[in-house]
Structures are given as C-alpha cells and as structure tokens.
Design a protein around this motif. Structure first.
Motif, PDB file in Angstrom:
ATOM      1  N   ILE A   1      43.265  58.548 119.456  1.00  0.00           N
ATOM      2  CA  ILE A   1      44.263  58.224 120.492  1.00  0.00           C
ATOM      3  C   ILE A   1      45.651  58.124 119.883  1.00  0.00           C
ATOM      4  N   GLU A   2      45.711  57.540 118.689  1.00  0.00           N
ATOM      5  CA  GLU A   2      46.997  57.374 118.028  1.00  0.00           C
ATOM      6  C   GLU A   2      47.649  58.733 117.789  1.00  0.00           C
ATOM      7  N   VAL A   3      46.862  59.680 117.272  1.00  0.00           N
ATOM      8  CA  VAL A   3      47.418  61.008 116.993  1.00  0.00           C
ATOM      9  C   VAL A   3      47.773  61.718 118.293  1.00  0.00           C
ATOM     10  N   LEU A   4      46.891  61.650 119.276  1.00  0.00           N
ATOM     11  CA  LEU A   4      47.161  62.330 120.544  1.00  0.00           C
ATOM     12  C   LEU A   4      48.404  61.742 121.200  1.00  0.00           C
ATOM     13  N   GLY A   5      48.523  60.418 121.127  1.00  0.00           N
ATOM     14  CA  GLY A   5      49.725  59.780 121.684  1.00  0.00           C
ATOM     15  C   GLY A   5      50.983  60.334 121.042  1.00  0.00           C
ATOM     16  N   GLY A   6      50.927  60.490 119.724  1.00  0.00           N
ATOM     17  CA  GLY A   6      52.077  61.026 119.006  1.00  0.00           C
ATOM     18  C   GLY A   6      52.357  62.468 119.381  1.00  0.00           C
ATOM     19  N   LEU A   7      51.294  63.250 119.580  1.00  0.00           N
ATOM     20  CA  LEU A   7      51.471  64.674 119.874  1.00  0.00           C
ATOM     21  C   LEU A   7      51.903  64.898 121.320  1.00  0.00           C
ATOM     22  N   LEU A   8      51.258  64.199 122.244  1.00  0.00           N
ATOM     23  CA  LEU A   8      51.471  64.488 123.658  1.00  0.00           C
ATOM     24  C   LEU A   8      52.709  63.786 124.196  1.00  0.00           C
ATOM     25  N   ILE A   9      53.035  62.622 123.682  1.00  0.00           N
ATOM     26  CA  ILE A   9      54.217  61.921 124.183  1.00  0.00           C
ATOM     27  C   ILE A   9      55.344  62.141 123.173  1.00  0.00           C
ATOM     28  N   ALA A  10      55.373  61.368 122.148  1.00  0.00           N
ATOM     29  CA  ALA A  10      56.365  61.560 121.090  1.00  0.00           C
ATOM     30  C   ALA A  10      55.912  60.706 119.928  1.00  0.00           C
ATOM     31  N   PRO A  11      56.175  61.159 118.697  1.00  0.00           N
ATOM     32  CA  PRO A  11      55.682  60.416 117.528  1.00  0.00           C
ATOM     33  C   PRO A  11      56.049  58.932 117.586  1.00  0.00           C
ATOM     34  N   ALA A  12      57.229  58.644 118.106  1.00  0.00           N
ATOM     35  CA  ALA A  12      57.664  57.247 118.143  1.00  0.00           C
ATOM     36  C   ALA A  12      56.788  56.411 119.067  1.00  0.00           C
ATOM     37  N   PHE A  13      56.065  57.088 119.967  1.00  0.00           N
ATOM     38  CA  PHE A  13      55.278  56.352 120.961  1.00  0.00           C
ATOM     39  C   PHE A  13      53.788  56.337 120.643  1.00  0.00           C
ATOM     40  N   LYS A  14      53.426  56.730 119.421  1.00  0.00           N
ATOM     41  CA  LYS A  14      51.988  56.902 119.209  1.00  0.00           C
ATOM     42  C   LYS A  14      51.209  55.596 119.374  1.00  0.00           C
ATOM     43  N   TYR A  15      51.846  54.472 119.051  1.00  0.00           N
ATOM     44  CA  TYR A  15      51.105  53.215 119.193  1.00  0.00           C
ATOM     45  C   TYR A  15      51.051  52.730 120.629  1.00  0.00           C
ATOM     46  N   VAL A  16      51.974  53.251 121.450  1.00  0.00           N
ATOM     47  CA  VAL A  16      51.938  52.875 122.859  1.00  0.00           C
ATOM     48  C   VAL A  16      50.575  53.245 123.448  1.00  0.00           C
ATOM     49  N   ALA A  17      50.130  54.447 123.135  1.00  0.00           N
ATOM     50  CA  ALA A  17      48.844  54.897 123.663  1.00  0.00           C
ATOM     51  C   ALA A  17      47.725  53.963 123.207  1.00  0.00           C
ATOM     52  N   VAL A  18      47.790  53.555 121.929  1.00  0.00           N
ATOM     53  CA  VAL A  18      46.755  52.668 121.390  1.00  0.00           C
ATOM     54  C   VAL A  18      46.740  51.342 122.142  1.00  0.00           C
ATOM     55  N   PHE A  19      47.922  50.773 122.361  1.00  0.00           N
ATOM     56  CA  PHE A  19      47.950  49.449 122.986  1.00  0.00           C
ATOM     57  C   PHE A  19      47.676  49.509 124.484  1.00  0.00           C
ATOM     58  N   VAL A  20      48.024  50.639 125.107  1.00  0.00           N
ATOM     59  CA  VAL A  20      47.652  50.805 126.515  1.00  0.00           C
ATOM     60  C   VAL A  20      46.126  50.824 126.627  1.00  0.00           C
ATOM     61  N   LEU A  21      45.499  51.570 125.728  1.00  0.00           N
ATOM     62  CA  LEU A  21      44.029  51.606 125.724  1.00  0.00           C
ATOM     63  C   LEU A  21      43.468  50.198 125.542  1.00  0.00           C
TER      64      LEU A  21
END
Ligand SMILES: Nc1ncnc2c1ncn2[C@@H]1O[C@H](COP(=O)(O)OP(=O)(O)OP(=O)(O)O)[C@@H](O)[C@H]1O
Ligand SMILES: [Mg+2]
Lengths: 294, 234
Positions: free
Chosen positions: A258-278
C-alpha cells in the motif's frame, strides 16, 4: 490538475515487488512488538529506538572494525537481545502492577532517552555504510530492485520463519504462549514466568536487531531513524491484530505494498497517507485487526 | 505432608487470614470448607506461592516453602488446580496437558502420564485437538485436573472442582477424586457443600472470616454443633 498519476505496468510491478520485499522487513519489526504485547499487554514505545540502536551497532561495527553489515547480524541481534532483556529486568518488571499511564510513559520515556543519548553521543549526522558487500540492483521476475533490499527481505522472512517455528514448535515457545494466556496457571506448570517475560523482551528486541542490521545496508543511520519504522510497526500490529505473529506477516506485506502504491498512484509525498487511511478503516471496521482474538 | 502454621495474609490493608493452621498427612483426602470470601483460596494460593504471606510458616514434606517462587514450589511435587479451571483457552487440549508435564522431572514420563490421564478422562482423548475454550465447563474441569496430574504430583490441591457443574458431572468428578486418592496421591480440595465434600474426605476443615473454626475427621466435622446448625440447618 490531478494529483493522481497513472504509472506504466512495469513501474507498477516493480512497485508491488519492492513493496512486498519491504513488507517482510516491516513484518519482522512488527512481530517483535506483537510478541511483547501478546505476552504482557505492554506496548513497547521504544521499539523504534531499539531499531535505531541496532542500526548504529551495525554502522559502528562497520566504521570501527570494518565488519560488513551481513556479518553484524548476530552481533546486532545479540546486543538487542541483551538490551530487551535488561529493559525488562531493569524497568518493566518494576511497573508491571502499576497504573496504565506509568506503563506507557516508562517505555515512551526510554525511547526519548535513547534518542537523545544517540544524538549526544553520535551527533545528529546522517551516516551510511558506503562499501557494503551487497549493493546495486538485481533483476527479479523481470524487474529491477535493489540487491540490499532483496537480501534484507529474504533474511527477515527467514528470521520470521525461525521465530514462528520457535514459538509454535519448541517447549520454550509453548511456555511463552502459556505465560501469555494465563500467567498464574503457567507458573503452576513450573514455568519460570519472570524468565519468560525477560525472554520475550529479549526476542522482541532481537527481531529489530536482525532487521536493523540489514536496513543499515541501504538506509541512512541517524538518531531519529526509528520513528518512521516504529510508526509503521504500530500500524502493522494494529492491522494484523495485537499479539498475533502470523497477523504481522500478512499486515506487513499489505502495508509495504500500500505504501508503494500510494506513492505511485497519488504522489511520493503522500505514500504514508494511504497507509494511515487503511489503518483508520481497519480500526473502524475491525478494531481487533485481521487476526486478533479480542 | 503439608503443614500450614499461623498463616496470615493481607491484600493491601485488608487482612483475610488471621493465623490459620492446617495439616494434611500423606495418603489423605482432606476438604477445606467455608462460605464465600472466607479465605479458602487464599490459603492454597499461599501454599503454591501465588500469594505472599504476611506471617506464618508453610512446610511441605518437612521443608519450608514459604518465600519460594511458584515454579520452584510446584517442582517439589505439588500441583494446584486453580478456581474456575483456568485452562489455557487458545491452546489445544493436548497442548494444555503437555504443559502440565513441563517440569524437567515430569518430561520423561510424558507418554505414560498422558495415557493415564486419558484413561481417567476418556472424553479428553476425543477432544485432544480441540481448543480448550471450546470445551464444556465439566470438560474444562476435567482438563484442569488432568493437567494437574501430568506432573505426577505427590500432593494435589483443587479449588472448587464442582463450581457451576451439572449434578451428573459432579458425581463423576467426585468419583475421580476418590480414585486419585486411592492411587496414593494426597488431596486437599476446597468446596462449599459440606455433605458432598465430606462424603469423599477423611478429614475436613471449616474456615470462616479468615479463622479456622472446626476441624477433625469427616464424621466429627459433620457432627459438630456449628456445622449442624449453620451449614446443615439441623
Ligand atoms: N487479589 C486480591 N486483592 C484483594 N482482595 C482479594 C484478592 N483476592 C481475594 N481477595 C479478598 O479476600 C477475601 C478472601 O478471598 P478468597 O478468594 O480467599 O475467598 P474464598 O474463601 O476462596 O471465597 P470463594 O468461595 O468465593 O472462592 C475476599 O473478601 C476477597 O474479596
Ligand atoms: Mg475461592
């Protein structure tokens, strides 16, 4: 303008693979945390700092004695085992019957102390192992990933397997499990529960001892390096279920991806956003985590 | 075999035992009676080291055991089946039993102990791969006693073995306690039902508010004025 980007399929596959690889490292770190929690319902808020110390152990062994990080693994694991054991004997044992807040602040305070001590002794400089044995890229399944990452991943998975074997297949592992489930009943079986607690702390810390030695191969070493990994470890444990070792593995991989996908699909700066949303979704939908008992 | 002298225990500021003495001789089955909150569990918890006494002396087979940690006390041949069974809920029946023989002294006899427990409680053999929390109350009590026997103790203490069980199961466990006693294991058990407990015991003790008020052979206890009046309502 959209912040979403569509990556090519090759980039996507590479991302997922490196996410899985990192996931195994996260899993081992989280397993240490989960083991301690499962044993005595205490969250080790100094877990990140333990990791930081293991990375410094590896770095200094390299800088002072030219010991490659791969050779430092037993050293780092041993040092951290001792640190975990002493943390139990010196601090945790004294606050076991105490109020919840005392228990939280004890490990939290230890973490702050260790970070400050590292900064005092070794300065806030970013340090790096520059001529490690393993470096450069390697091709796996047709995509290119860093060799140090791949080595760390496989080694952490192996260490995880050993931990799981130890807990589920050995006499001492049963004793740990019994102590976790009912401390008094375990003592009546003739189990030295004090020793089991110290052992649990030792093994829990040794998990980050192994992970940290491999991380030092490709990650900068600095006093605050543990914070980020610790944060991910808490999320991993919450997702996998507090106290569940298999849960850590599944959750570690999910979070790595999820961390990598968050970085790829949204923006690298937001990769942890995906993790914490999960994480938030899990806490709301299934508070006990994927494999939790409670 | 067991000698408790002048035992005093406090929880915080709250004293529950006020100088209790009790003896169990080799080969006996002894029951400890008394109402809720009298301090019965506290006595045997002190014997196994789960509770630290304030004062008093605990001797097992002629040696002082007070002050020793629990895991060392049980290694001397004491087994303690806790109140409310306390099986390991997320381990299988078989793992629970194997943990009963965790002590180094008991490990070489594992296979033999296991088949002995299975012949005493055949239902445990059928359930051996089930998680302990999925058993019925009676089965869990059998598991708890079976686990206690796995260490091949000289002395078995059982805290309220009949609590919350159906009459048929009570009869079965009573029979088992008699069998355990007949097999040469000394037994001390706690129970609130005076007649039931004394029917399988050689001797009995009655505890009230932290003081021993009656003791003697089963017959003497049953015929004592206090027991007749308070417990049997005669
Ligand atoms: N850990 C504890 N902390 C504080 N008080 C306790 C503790 N354990 C027991 N007590 C108190 O001590 C008294 C005696 O308890 P104990 O469990 O020994 O009684 P008992 O005779 O076994 O009763 P029961 O038949 O209900 O099991 C009770 O009033 C109980 O509330
Ligand atoms: Mg009781």
């Amino acid at each position: 303008m959209s912040i979403f980007t569509i990556p090519s399929s090759e980039v996507l596959i590479q991302g997922i693979l490196s996410g899985i690889l990192m996931g195994f490292v996260y899993a081992l770190i989280a397993a240490g945390l989960s083991l301690i929690f499962g044993l005595m319902e205490i969250v080790n808020f100094a877990h990140g700092e333990f990791l930081m110390l293991s990375m410094y152990t590896t770095f200094w062994a390299y800088a002072l004695f030219a010991l490659d990080p791969l050779l430092s693994v037993p050293l780092s694991a041993g040092v951290l085992f001792l640190l975990g054991w002493l943390t139990y004997r010196g601090i945790i044992r004294r606050i076991l019957g105490g109020p919840m807040l005392a228990q939280i602040f004890a490990t939290f305070g230890l973490g702050i102390f260790l970070r400050a001590a590292a900064q005092f002794l070794w300065t806030p400089d970013f340090r790096q192992v520059s001529k490690a044995w393993v470096q450069g890229p390697v091709r796996i399944l047709g995509v290119s990933v860093g060799l140090p990452q791949a080595v760390a991943s496989v080694a952490c998975l192996a260490a995880f397997g050993m931990l799981y074997w130890f807990i589920t297949r050995t006499e001492t592992g049963f004793a740990l499990e019994a102590t976790a489930q009912d401390r008094q009943a375990a003592a009546l079986m003739g189990i030295n529960t004090e020793r089991m607690f110290a052992l649990g702390w030792g093994i829990g810390a040794a998990c980050v001892g192994v992970a940290g030695a491999f991380l030092a191969n490709f990650f900068y070493v600095f006093p605050h390096v543990g914070s980020l990994f610790a944060l991910i470890a808490y999320v991993t444990v919450a997702l996998g279920g507090f106290g569940s070792i298999p849960g850590s593995l599944v959750a570690g991989v999910i979070i790595g991806v999820i961390e990598v996908l968050g970085g790829l699909l949204i923006a690298p700066a937001f990769k942890y956003v995906a993790v914490f949303v999960l994480y938030l979704v899990v806490v709301l939908v299934r508070p006990q985590g994927l494999f939790g008992k409670f | 075999m067991l000698r408790v002298q002048n035992l005093q225990v406090k929880y915080g500021d709250f004293q529950v035992l006020w100088g209790v003495s009790l003896e169990v001789h080799e080969g006996e089955v002894v029951c400890l009676l008394g109402p809720n909150g009298a301090g019965k569990s506290t006595i045997i918890n002190a014997v196994s080291g789960l509770v630290r006494p304030l004062a008093g002396c605990l001797e097992f087979c002629g040696e002082r055991i007070d002050g020793l940690p629990t895991h060392e006390i049980v290694t001397r041949g004491i087994s303690h089946v806790l109140e409310r069974r306390r099986v390991f809920p997320y381990l299988t029946v078989e793992k629970n039993l194997l943990l009963g023989s965790y002590q180094v002294r008991a490990r070489p006899h594992r296979e033999g102990s296991l088949s002995r427990v299975f012949s005493l409680f055949p239902v445990l053999r059928q359930r051996r791969n089930q998680l302990a929390h999925s058993l019925s109350g009676g089965e869990q009590q059998m598991l708890a006693i079976g686990r206690g026997l796995m260490s091949r103790p000289k002395f078995l203490m059982i805290d309220e073995p009949f609590l919350g069980l159906a009459p048929l199961v009570v009869t079965e466990i009573l029979k088992i306690i008699t069998q355990i006693g007949a097999a040469g294991i000394t037994v001390l058990f706690i129970e609130q039902n005076v007649q039931l407990a004394l029917s399988v015991s050689h001797r009995g003790y009655v505890l009230e508010s932290g003081r021993m008020v009656v003791s003697g052979s089963a017959k003497e206890v049953l015929e004592s004025a206090l027991v007749r009046k308070v417990y049997l309502g005669i």
